[in-house]
Design an enzyme around this catalytic site. Structure first.
Site, PDB file in Angstrom:
ATOM      1  N   ILE A 403      28.334 -34.572 -14.215  1.00  0.00           N
ATOM      2  CA  ILE A 403      29.168 -33.515 -13.659  1.00  0.00           C
ATOM      3  C   ILE A 403      29.886 -33.983 -12.398  1.00  0.00           C
ATOM      4  CG2 ILE A 403      28.986 -31.251 -12.536  1.00  0.00           C
ATOM      5  CD1 ILE A 403      26.642 -30.814 -14.703  1.00  0.00           C
ATOM      6  N   ASP A 404      29.199 -34.800 -11.591  1.00  0.00           N
ATOM      7  CA  ASP A 404      29.772 -35.283 -10.338  1.00  0.00           C
ATOM      8  C   ASP A 404      30.953 -36.211 -10.590  1.00  0.00           C
ATOM      9  OD1 ASP A 404      29.662 -35.056  -7.613  1.00  0.00           O
ATOM     10  OD2 ASP A 404      28.123 -36.572  -7.322  1.00  0.00           O
ATOM     11  N   ASP A 405      30.767 -37.206 -11.462  1.00  0.00           N
ATOM     12  CA  ASP A 405      31.877 -38.108 -11.776  1.00  0.00           C
ATOM     13  C   ASP A 405      33.040 -37.349 -12.390  1.00  0.00           C
ATOM     14  OD1 ASP A 405      31.558 -41.288 -11.666  1.00  0.00           O
ATOM     15  OD2 ASP A 405      29.584 -40.383 -11.807  1.00  0.00           O
TER      16      ASP A 405
END
Length: 676
Positions: A403-405
């Site tokens: 989710i972060d990338d």
């Protein structure tokens, strides 16, 4: 102002600076700060552009600790493929990381770590270092003083059990039948974070097989009493979780012989299929070295010979984790971060003023677009109806996009004026849909999975190696909120739930905890820009508390730093540590987002970045500012020292990269990208 000493660790705690003024600075040092920032940003831009791969990506070294190098040698010894050249190079690196007291730390300047020291010592024994050599004698004495091998973590003792240096019977049991537990059953494999899941499944095969290879030497010198290497320890109280799981482990040990061989063989075959099905195109598993190592061992025990395509590809992938240094040493990366490094580099260069259609940004955008993951992975176990769309951290990891990338890649792509805007819009629309679909029920986001918050996995006697679940975190949630704000979705109810969660998670002192970066400086540096991008006024009480905390945390030299000890001793170490380029940049990014551009704190921070920049446009940063598992596994991302200072300098010089004009232009995105 003088430094103090942390009584719990003996480490020196840098002094805090006096709080900076909220008003404009009249300090004569502020004169020329914009000019110094311009020069520093220009040099940093040139440095970063020169290091782009011809294919369009950036990747800095990902440095962790010597257990990666030691376990690589142990794997090769176990498989019978250890060679002299690799051994010499690995030993050269390991020796160079030893502390004066004989121990090895898990991060720069950190305290000695027992498990890392045991593994490093064994690796050097494999390399031929004599146990009575001065550096080895210091290490073994240090280990004995701290309880010997018996006090090391379970993972370390598993490696030793592979060679008969420890008894399998004295390790926690990991039955392969776990592979059959349904997702609603406690302690099923999907209760674990993806990194732990990928490690535990192969280790269930290893635990069931209990292999022992001939040991090339003894390790009596690492026991407090070689005649009694594992003295009995009292169980935790029955009424405690630890006590309950310790007793459960004893029951599972007794049941080992009761499991029918046919059942156990079927479970191991199911686990092996699970492993093979998750091997990536490059031969690795999840793009992470530890799961790849244990998967190779498990499949070898299941009869896969070293020339089998699966095994050959797996071993070749492990070779790609090696970084050969100029002095002839060989460092093993635990992981590689090209997608993460590339999107952060694009953000930095764009925010520093590089043209949005610059050829190198376009090449990076094309590479990122080609890396989009368009097929389901393990995340779909919890979200079977959610269409895929997103990015992973590594070159090849289609099973575990994160989710972060995904959020940061979308933010990077929006900074590029691509000749095929529909292509970019489509990829970001899928990313928005996927990230919204991966929202946890509390309104926040974890890194890889939805609602991965079971209280049980961390209680297992086996799980003493770090965090094994993936609960929502402030930094990941902030990046998603910032992405949604950039897409004109700040007022979407799902985004507002994330904002509400972030506001509730603020610490009493005004900071936010950083799960994937060190620590409160990273969390605060992530959350404040997200909240202001989503429309919170800079006068909001949460923003003012964060500003006050950052001002209080600024070092006397004008920079910011935070030691990894803040994960263990928050009261003493929160926001405390030697100034570093990346952490100074995070603090500046928060203060700039909070409207503090002309404050004394910002000017001193920018001046620190300009003054500490090297002649080639880079910054020196030996400190570890990245986090794998808080306190237990730390990372030095070698590109952090470059991308984040450039981002901060760019925002100081050019302002908000996603101002009102940008958001107005993005109004149309909501209708196409906002659906779940």
């Amino acid at each position: 102002m003088t430094a103090t000493t942390d009584g719990s660790t003996g480490a020196t705690i840098p002094p805090r600076a006096a709080a900076a003024s909220d008003t404009d600075s009249t300090d004569p040092l502020a004169a020329g700060v914009p000019e110094a920032a311009e020069r520093a940003a220009a040099r940093a831009t040139e440095f970063l552009l020169a290091r782009q791969d011809p294919e369009g990506w950036w990747k800095g070294d990902l440095e962790t600790n010597v257990t990666m190098d030691a376990e690589d040698l142990l794997l090769r010894q176990f498989l019978g493929i250890r060679d002299d050249a690799t051994t010499r190079a690995a030993a050269l690196f390991i020796r160079g990381e030893q502390r004066e007291d004989g121990a090895w730390a898990t991060f720069y300047g950190g305290p000695g770590d027992l498990s890392a020291t045991v593994e490093a010592y064994v690796a050097l024994r494999l390399a031929g270092d004599a146990p009575d050599a001065p550096h080895m004698a210091r290490a073994s004495a240090w280990v004995r003083e701290r309880g010997g091998i018996a006090s090391a973590r379970v993972f370390t003792r598993i490696w030793l059990a592979l060679f008969g240096w420890w008894k399998w019977e004295d390790l926690p049991e990991l039955p392969p039948e776990l592979i059959w537990f349904p997702t609603w059953f406690p302690l099923n494999i999907y209760d674990f974070g993806c990194w732990a899941r990928q490690t535990i499944v192969p280790l269930t095969i290893v635990s069931a097989k209990r292999p022992v290879r001939p040991a090339p030497f003894t390790l009596d010198e690492l026991h407090t009493d070689p005649a009694n290497p594992n003295p009995p320890k009292p169980l935790a109280p029955l009424a405690s979780w630890d006590g309950a799981f310790e007793r459960l482990d004893r029951v599972v040990h007794r049941l080992r012989k009761a499991v029918p061989r046919r059942v156990r063989r079927a479970a191991m075959n199911a686990a092996a299929r699970w492993i093979v099905e998750r091997q990536e195109n490059d031969g690795c598993w999840g793009g992470i070295q530890p799961p790849a190592v244990y998967s190779v061992i498990a499949l070898h025990l299941m009869g896969y010979d070293l020339q089998h395509p699966v095994m050959r590809a797996g071993l070749e992938s492990l070779d790609r984790f090696a970084v050969w240094r100029e002095d002839g040493s060989r460092m093993i990366e635990a992981c590689q971060s090209p997608v993460w490094d590339t999107c952060l580099a694009v953000i930095a260069l764009a925010d520093a003023g590089l043209s949005a259609d610059h050829p190198q940004l376009l090449k990076a955008a094309d590479w990122m677009l080609a890396e989009e993951i368009r097929r389901p992975g393990d995340w779909s176990v919890k979200r079977p109806e959610l269409p895929p769309g997103g990015w992973a951290f590594e070159f090849h990891n289609d099973n575990y996009p994160d989710i972060d990338d995904t959020a940061e890649v979308a933010l990077a792509l929006r900074r590029v004026r691509h000749p095929q805007p529909d292509r970019v819009d489509g990829a970001i629309a899928r990313a928005v849909r996927w990230n919204f679909g991966m929202q946890s029920k509390n309104g926040a986001w974890g890194a890889f999975d939805v609602d991965n918050t079971s209280p049980f996995p961390n209680r297992l006697p086996f799980c003493d190696f770090g965090e094994v679940i993936d609960p929502p975190s402030a930094d990941v949630t902030a990046h998603v909120v910032e992405m949604m704000a950039a897409e004109g979705l700040a007022h979407d109810p799902r985004t507002r739930r994330g904002i509400t969660w972030l506001l509730a998670e603020q610490e009493a002192d005004g900071s936010w905890f950083g799960r994937w970066g060190v620590n409160y400086v990273y969390g605060t540096g992530s959350v404040v820009p997200a909240l202001t991008a989503a429309g919170l006024p800079v006068s909001h009480p949460a923003i003012r508390r964060a500003v006050h905390w950052l001002q209080q945390a600024q070092n006397d030299d004008g920079g910011w730093g935070e030691d990894l000890r803040s994960y263990k001793y928050a009261r003493e170490w929160s926001g405390r540590g030697d100034s570093t380029a990346s952490q100074t940049a995070w603090a500046l990014m928060a203060l700039l987002a909070a409207g503090e551009r002309d404050s004394e704190a910002v000017e001193r921070g920018v001046r620190w970045l300009a003054d500490t920049q090297r002649d080639d446009g880079s910054w020196d940063e030996p400190h570890f500012t990245g986090t794998g598992f808080p306190w237990d596994f730390s990372i030095n991302y070698h590109l952090y020292r470059q991308v984040f200072p450039l981002t901060a300098l760019g925002r100081y010089l050019h302002g908000d990269p996603f101002g009102k004009a940008h958001l107005a232009a993005r109004r149309g995105v909501r209708a196409t990208a906002g659906g779940s």
